[in-house]
Design a protein around this motif. Structure first.
Motif, PDB file in Angstrom:
ATOM      1  N   PRO A 152      13.833-172.849   1.895  1.00  0.00           N
ATOM      2  CA  PRO A 152      14.059-171.795   3.122  1.00  0.00           C
ATOM      3  C   PRO A 152      12.763-172.073   3.663  1.00  0.00           C
ATOM      4  N   PRO A 153      12.924-172.097   5.159  1.00  0.00           N
ATOM      5  CA  PRO A 153      11.827-172.141   6.076  1.00  0.00           C
ATOM      6  C   PRO A 153      10.507-171.152   5.726  1.00  0.00           C
ATOM      7  N   LEU A 154       9.443-171.723   5.976  1.00  0.00           N
ATOM      8  CA  LEU A 154       8.269-170.764   5.861  1.00  0.00           C
ATOM      9  C   LEU A 154       8.479-169.657   7.172  1.00  0.00           C
ATOM     10  N   ARG A 155       7.799-168.275   6.729  1.00  0.00           N
ATOM     11  CA  ARG A 155       7.785-167.489   7.806  1.00  0.00           C
ATOM     12  C   ARG A 155       6.495-166.752   7.684  1.00  0.00           C
ATOM     13  N   THR A 156       6.149-166.434   8.897  1.00  0.00           N
ATOM     14  CA  THR A 156       4.757-165.827   9.174  1.00  0.00           C
ATOM     15  C   THR A 156       4.978-164.380   8.358  1.00  0.00           C
ATOM     16  N   PRO A 157       3.899-163.874   7.754  1.00  0.00           N
ATOM     17  CA  PRO A 157       3.772-162.581   6.865  1.00  0.00           C
ATOM     18  C   PRO A 157       3.857-161.447   8.167  1.00  0.00           C
ATOM     19  N   PRO A 158       4.539-160.402   7.795  1.00  0.00           N
ATOM     20  CA  PRO A 158       4.564-159.340   8.852  1.00  0.00           C
ATOM     21  C   PRO A 158       3.198-158.606   8.938  1.00  0.00           C
ATOM     22  N   PRO A 159       2.959-157.694   9.947  1.00  0.00           N
ATOM     23  CA  PRO A 159       1.806-157.289  10.320  1.00  0.00           C
ATOM     24  C   PRO A 159       1.421-156.396   8.669  1.00  0.00           C
ATOM     25  N   GLY A 160       0.003-156.536   8.475  1.00  0.00           N
ATOM     26  CA  GLY A 160      -0.659-155.850   7.349  1.00  0.00           C
ATOM     27  C   GLY A 160      -0.450-156.727   6.207  1.00  0.00           C
ATOM     28  N   VAL A 161       0.172-157.808   6.075  1.00  0.00           N
ATOM     29  CA  VAL A 161       0.751-158.639   4.927  1.00  0.00           C
ATOM     30  C   VAL A 161      -0.259-159.839   4.918  1.00  0.00           C
ATOM     31  N   GLU A 162      -0.840-160.226   4.071  1.00  0.00           N
ATOM     32  CA  GLU A 162      -1.500-161.658   3.990  1.00  0.00           C
ATOM     33  C   GLU A 162      -1.193-162.488   2.641  1.00  0.00           C
ATOM     34  N   LEU A 163      -1.356-163.580   2.713  1.00  0.00           N
ATOM     35  CA  LEU A 163      -0.926-164.366   1.393  1.00  0.00           C
ATOM     36  C   LEU A 163      -2.398-164.984   0.904  1.00  0.00           C
ATOM     37  N   ARG A 164      -2.717-164.794  -0.309  1.00  0.00           N
ATOM     38  CA  ARG A 164      -3.623-165.514  -0.546  1.00  0.00           C
ATOM     39  C   ARG A 164      -3.401-166.177  -2.203  1.00  0.00           C
ATOM     40  N   THR A 165      -4.376-166.873  -2.708  1.00  0.00           N
ATOM     41  CA  THR A 165      -4.076-167.459  -3.948  1.00  0.00           C
ATOM     42  C   THR A 165      -4.915-167.055  -4.950  1.00  0.00           C
ATOM     43  N   ALA A 166      -4.608-167.329  -6.535  1.00  0.00           N
ATOM     44  CA  ALA A 166      -5.538-166.744  -7.560  1.00  0.00           C
ATOM     45  C   ALA A 166      -6.803-167.286  -7.519  1.00  0.00           C
ATOM     46  N   ALA A 167      -7.011-168.583  -6.761  1.00  0.00           N
ATOM     47  CA  ALA A 167      -8.425-169.011  -6.529  1.00  0.00           C
ATOM     48  C   ALA A 167      -9.108-168.056  -5.682  1.00  0.00           C
ATOM     49  N   ASP A 168      -8.777-167.305  -4.927  1.00  0.00           N
ATOM     50  CA  ASP A 168      -9.391-166.314  -4.298  1.00  0.00           C
ATOM     51  C   ASP A 168      -9.780-165.030  -4.935  1.00  0.00           C
ATOM     52  N   PHE A 169      -9.291-165.008  -6.290  1.00  0.00           N
ATOM     53  CA  PHE A 169      -9.511-163.822  -7.067  1.00  0.00           C
ATOM     54  C   PHE A 169     -10.728-164.229  -8.186  1.00  0.00           C
ATOM     55  N   ALA A 170     -11.271-165.483  -8.134  1.00  0.00           N
ATOM     56  CA  ALA A 170     -12.034-166.221  -9.121  1.00  0.00           C
ATOM     57  C   ALA A 170     -13.078-165.549  -9.561  1.00  0.00           C
ATOM     58  N   ASP A 171     -13.693-164.558  -8.501  1.00  0.00           N
ATOM     59  CA  ASP A 171     -14.867-163.755  -8.869  1.00  0.00           C
ATOM     60  C   ASP A 171     -14.520-162.289  -9.617  1.00  0.00           C
ATOM     61  N   ASP A 172     -13.072-162.071  -9.422  1.00  0.00           N
ATOM     62  CA  ASP A 172     -12.859-160.714  -9.851  1.00  0.00           C
ATOM     63  C   ASP A 172     -11.331-160.868  -9.962  1.00  0.00           C
ATOM     64  N   PRO A 173     -10.751-161.081 -10.984  1.00  0.00           N
ATOM     65  CA  PRO A 173      -9.108-161.335 -11.160  1.00  0.00           C
ATOM     66  C   PRO A 173      -8.805-159.943 -11.631  1.00  0.00           C
TER      67      PRO A 173
END
Length: 309
Positions: A152-173
Motif C-alpha cells: 500500500p502507498p505510504l501516507r503522511t501521518p495525521p496531525p499529532g502523530v509521528e513515526l520513529r524507529t527503535a534506534a531513536d529509543f537507544a538511550d531509554d527503551p
C-alpha cells in the motif's frame, strides 16, 4: 541406527548451524538464524528452565526441540515444548524421544500443563494425539513477497502523530517496553503473559541479535508511544514481523497499519525480499491488516495441550 537426544552446544558453530538448518527444513515459514538460536538458548530468563534439544542420528541432527516454562505467565505450572523433525528424517523415533526428554524436564520443574504447537498436517496431529495431547486454538503463518508484491502507498501521518524507529529509543527503551508489555498482555493466547521485568526484557528482546532497530517502527501520538511494529531481519533478505500492536487508548485509528507500512517500505528499500509473520486464527483485526498488505497464508499450526498428572 540409534537416535540420541542431547542439549544444543551453543558454543559450537557447527552444532548451532545444524539446529538452524533442521528447523528451517521443518518450519520454513519462520525466520531462523544461528545468532537467534544462540541468543534464545543463552539469554532466556533462568526461571524458564529453557533448553534447546537436538535429536541426533549417526552424528546428524535430525530433530529439534525448544522447551521451557512460561515464567512470565500469571498462571503457574505452564510449560511448552515445540518439537520439529526434519521432514526427510521422520519415523526414526526422534520425535517420540524428544517429547519424552522434554516432558521429563518440565515435570521435574513443576509443570502441570504442557502446550505444543503442531503443524496442521495429518501425521503431525496424529503424533500429538498419540502422546496424549488434545487440539486447541490454531494460528497461521503468512508470507509477503517484497520483491514482486505491491505494498500500500505510504501516507503522511495525521496531525499529532509521528513515526520513529527503535534506534531513536537507544538511550531509554523503557517507553517501548511499556508499550510492548501492554499489547503482549492482550495478544490471543492460551497462556497469559505479563512483562514486568524490564531487565529481562532488555536481555531477551531489546538485545536480540535479529532485532532490526532501524526497521522497527513506533507511532507516537503527542510524543507518547501508541503503536509499533517489531522487525527482525537475518541479513540475507528475510524480514519477519515479531510483534505488531497498539495501546488500548489508541486503537481503531490505523496506527499499527501506519507503523507497519512504513517499516515494510524501508525493508524493501534496504533489500529485503520477503516478509514473514504469524497470527492467531481468531485475531481477525490483525489478519485483516495483513491481508491488506498482501500477505498470504502459507501454513497453519494447531496448539495442543496435555495435562500432567
Amino acid at each position: 541406527m540409534t537416535v540420541i537426544v542431547r542439549d544444543l552446544r551453543p558454543q559450537d558453530p557447527a552444532d548451532v548451524e545444524a539446529f538452524t538448518h533442521a528447523r528451517h527444513l521443518a518450519l520454513p515459514h519462520v525466520l531462523w538464524a544461528p545468532a537467534g538460536v544462540i541468543h534464545r538458548t543463552i539469554h532466556t530468563h533462568p526461571d524458564a528452565r529453557y533448553r534447546s534439544l537436538v535429536a541426533e542420528e549417526e552424528g546428524e541432527v535430525i530433530g529439534t526441540a525448544q522447551v521451557g516454562l512460561a515464567h512470565d505467565s500469571p498462571e503457574p505450572g505452564r510449560g511448552y515444548l515445540n518439537i520439529y523433525v526434519r521432514p526427510d528424517r521422520t519415523r526414526r523415533g526422534a520425535g517420540a524421544l524428544l517429547v519424552r526428554i522434554a516432558e521429563e524436564h518440565l515435570a521435574a520443574h513443576g509443570a502441570t500443563r504442557l502446550y505444543s504447537w503442531v503443524l496442521d498436517e495429518p501425521q503431525n496431529r496424529t503424533f500429538a494425539e498419540r502422546h496424549g495431547y488434545r487440539a486447541g486454538r490454531s494460528a497461521h503463518f503468512l508470507r509477503l513477497d517484497l520483491t514482486n508484491g505491491t505494498l500500500p502507498p505510504l501516507r503522511t501521518p495525521p496531525p499529532g502523530v509521528e513515526l520513529r524507529t527503535a534506534a531513536d529509543f537507544a538511550d531509554d527503551p523503557r517507553p517501548f517496553f511499556e508499550l510492548d508489555a501492554e499489547t503482549a498482555g492482550d495478544e490471543p493466547s492460551d497462556v497469559g503473559t505479563e512483562f514486568t521485568d524490564y531487565d529481562a526484557w532488555i536481555e531477551e528482546n531489546w538485545k536480540h541479535p535479529l532485532l532490526d532497530h532501524a526497521l522497527t517502527t513506533i507511532a507516537l501520538v503527542d510524543g507518547r508511544p501508541a503503536a509499533f511494529s517489531v522487525a527482525h531481519t537475518d541479513g540475507a533478505g528475510r524480514y519477519a514481523t515479531a510483534m505488531t500492536g497498539t495501546a488500548r487508548a489508541f486503537r481503531g485509528r490505523g496506527l499499527a497499519k501506519l507503523a507497519k507500512n512504513a517499516s515494510l517500505h524501508r525493508a524493501r528499500a534496504a533489500g529485503c525480499t520477503e516478509s514473514l509473520t504469524g497470527n492467531d486464527a481468531g485475531n481477525e483485526p490483525m489478519l485483516a491488516i495483513n491481508k491488506w498488505f498482501g500477505y498470504e497464508i502459507c501454513a497453519t499450526e494447531v496448539r495442543h495441550v496435555r495435562e500432567l498428572t
